[in-house]
Scaffold this motif. Structure first.
Motif, mmCIF file in Angstrom:
data_model
loop_
_atom_site.group_PDB
_atom_site.id
_atom_site.type_symbol
_atom_site.label_atom_id
_atom_site.label_comp_id
_atom_site.label_asym_id
_atom_site.label_seq_id
_atom_site.Cartn_x
_atom_site.Cartn_y
_atom_site.Cartn_z
ATOM 1 N N SER A 296 0.819 -1.216 0.000
ATOM 2 C CA SER A 296 0.000 0.000 0.000
ATOM 3 C C SER A 296 0.851 1.263 0.000
ATOM 4 N N LEU A 297 2.036 1.206 0.588
ATOM 5 C CA LEU A 297 2.898 2.391 0.604
ATOM 6 C C LEU A 297 3.338 2.751 -0.812
ATOM 7 N N ASP A 298 3.663 1.744 -1.619
ATOM 8 C CA ASP A 298 4.033 2.009 -3.009
ATOM 9 C C ASP A 298 2.868 2.637 -3.776
ATOM 10 N N CYS A 299 1.662 2.175 -3.489
ATOM 11 C CA CYS A 299 0.478 2.723 -4.162
ATOM 12 C C CYS A 299 0.270 4.186 -3.786
ATOM 13 N N LEU A 300 0.531 4.518 -2.528
ATOM 14 C CA LEU A 300 0.417 5.918 -2.110
ATOM 15 C C LEU A 300 1.502 6.765 -2.769
ATOM 16 N N VAL A 301 2.692 6.222 -2.897
ATOM 17 C CA VAL A 301 3.774 6.930 -3.592
ATOM 18 C C VAL A 301 3.349 7.286 -5.008
ATOM 19 N N THR A 302 2.775 6.327 -5.716
ATOM 20 C CA THR A 302 2.302 6.569 -7.086
ATOM 21 C C THR A 302 1.259 7.685 -7.113
ATOM 22 N N GLU A 303 0.347 7.651 -6.138
ATOM 23 C CA GLU A 303 -0.717 8.657 -6.070
ATOM 24 C C GLU A 303 -0.140 10.050 -5.810
ATOM 25 N N ILE A 304 0.804 10.148 -4.895
ATOM 26 C CA ILE A 304 1.419 11.433 -4.548
ATOM 27 C C ILE A 304 2.161 12.012 -5.753
ATOM 28 N N CYS A 305 2.960 11.177 -6.397
ATOM 29 C CA CYS A 305 3.732 11.658 -7.545
ATOM 30 C C CYS A 305 2.806 12.109 -8.680
ATOM 31 N N ALA A 306 1.770 11.332 -8.930
ATOM 32 C CA ALA A 306 0.841 11.682 -10.006
ATOM 33 C C ALA A 306 0.141 13.010 -9.726
ATOM 34 N N PHE A 307 -0.306 13.194 -8.480
ATOM 35 C CA PHE A 307 -0.973 14.455 -8.144
ATOM 36 C C PHE A 307 -0.014 15.619 -8.322
ATOM 37 N N SER A 308 1.176 15.507 -7.764
ATOM 38 C CA SER A 308 2.125 16.621 -7.820
ATOM 39 C C SER A 308 2.468 16.985 -9.244
ATOM 40 N N GLN A 309 2.625 15.977 -10.091
ATOM 41 C CA GLN A 309 3.027 16.199 -11.476
ATOM 42 C C GLN A 309 1.851 16.492 -12.397
ATOM 43 N N GLY A 310 0.623 16.452 -11.836
ATOM 44 C CA GLY A 310 -0.555 16.750 -12.646
ATOM 45 C C GLY A 310 -0.914 15.654 -13.614
ATOM 46 N N LYS A 311 -0.578 14.398 -13.236
ATOM 47 C CA LYS A 311 -0.842 13.256 -14.113
ATOM 48 C C LYS A 311 -1.935 12.376 -13.520
ATOM 49 N N THR A 312 -2.495 11.510 -14.347
ATOM 50 C CA THR A 312 -3.388 10.464 -13.868
ATOM 51 C C THR A 312 -2.530 9.293 -13.438
ATOM 52 N N PRO A 313 -2.694 8.793 -12.199
ATOM 53 C CA PRO A 313 -1.826 7.714 -11.753
ATOM 54 C C PRO A 313 -1.953 6.476 -12.609
ATOM 55 N N ASN A 314 -0.810 5.872 -12.917
ATOM 56 C CA ASN A 314 -0.804 4.580 -13.643
ATOM 57 C C ASN A 314 -0.893 3.487 -12.606
ATOM 58 N N ARG A 315 -2.074 2.916 -12.433
ATOM 59 C CA ARG A 315 -2.295 1.936 -11.375
ATOM 60 C C ARG A 315 -2.270 0.503 -11.890
ATOM 61 N N ALA A 316 -1.839 0.317 -13.107
ATOM 62 C CA ALA A 316 -1.803 -1.041 -13.675
ATOM 63 C C ALA A 316 -0.755 -1.875 -12.984
#
Length: 234
Positions: free
Chosen positions: A214-234
């Motif tokens: 779950s920590l890795d998933c939160l990392v992806t979410e944080i980076c995507a938000f900051s960079q203005g991207k849609t998170p790649n959750r695949a």
């Protein structure tokens, strides 16, 4: 939302639950970004507050005070400091997400939603504090995603590892015990979810495949938000 000159948005971290897990979150965010210079990294405002009342004491033993008021104060302080979204690297504390949302006017990046979106369908073994089960932290999300939760037979052993991490016992000593529990759980499920950020410190002891942290998933979410991207959750 206001952007930094590099086009990045600042994320506020409700941290200290526990301290090592918060540092690990920051480290994994650094690893996630393909940076050419300092300015390419994700801007964070981290409130490392180990004095947040124990979630275990409050939810399991029902003896400690609620973390809710302090979490609300942290959310307000991070927003005032310039955070454009909030995140919290503690699965158990997500049971108080409504308090954080009510206290602030910025998005809350929910670790549960990000993790559930990354899971395959089927029976999901959960390695987490017993408080996660008792508080139903993932119940609604699992129901929406049609996932079945499978819990270890000996949740007490998992809690013992979590408490040992909080006592700063070494990864080298704890990893074999954690690996054994994980191997036993794999036999009764299709996939394993790490749903305690103390346990995220021990994932090197697990096989390379068959689990989601779950920590890795939160990392992806944080980076995507900051960079203005849609998170790649695949």
């Amino acid at each position: 939302m206001a952007l930094l000159p590099q086009g990045l948005r600042t994320v506020g971290i409700l941290g200290g639950m526990g301290p090592d897990a918060t540092v690990l979150l920051m480290h994994r965010i650094l690893q996630k970004v393909h940076a050419l210079d300092d300015s390419d990294h994700i801007p964070l405002i981290v409130m490392q507050n180990p004095q947040v009342p124990s979630r275990i004491a409050h939810l399991i033993h029902q003896t400690g005070e609620s973390p809710a008021p302090i979490l609300a104060n942290m959310a307000r302080a991070l927003e005032s400091a310039g955070a454009k979204a909030l995140a919290m690297p503690c699965n158990t504390a997500h049971v108080f997400d409504h308090v954080i949302k009510d206290a602030s006017n910025v998005p809350f990046l929910d670790m549960r939603d990000a993790t559930i979106a990354a899971l395959p369908k089927g029976k999901i073994g959960i390695l987490a504090s017993p408080a996660v089960r008792l508080a139903g932290v993932f119940d609604a999300g699992f129901a929406r995603a049609n996932l079945t939760a499978v819990w270890p037979e000996d949740e007490g052993a998992v809690l013992t590892i979590i408490q040992a991490v909080k006592r700063s016992e070494t990864v080298e000593r704890l990893s074999p015990v954690f690996a054994k529990i994980g191997a036993q759980l794999v036999q009764s499920c299709d996939h394993v979810m790490i749903a305690c950020t103390e346990l995220s410190l021990l994932t090197a002891a697990l096989p390379k495949k068959g689990w989601t942290d779950s920590l890795d998933c939160l990392v992806t979410e944080i980076c995507a938000f900051s960079q203005g991207k849609t998170p790649n959750r695949a």
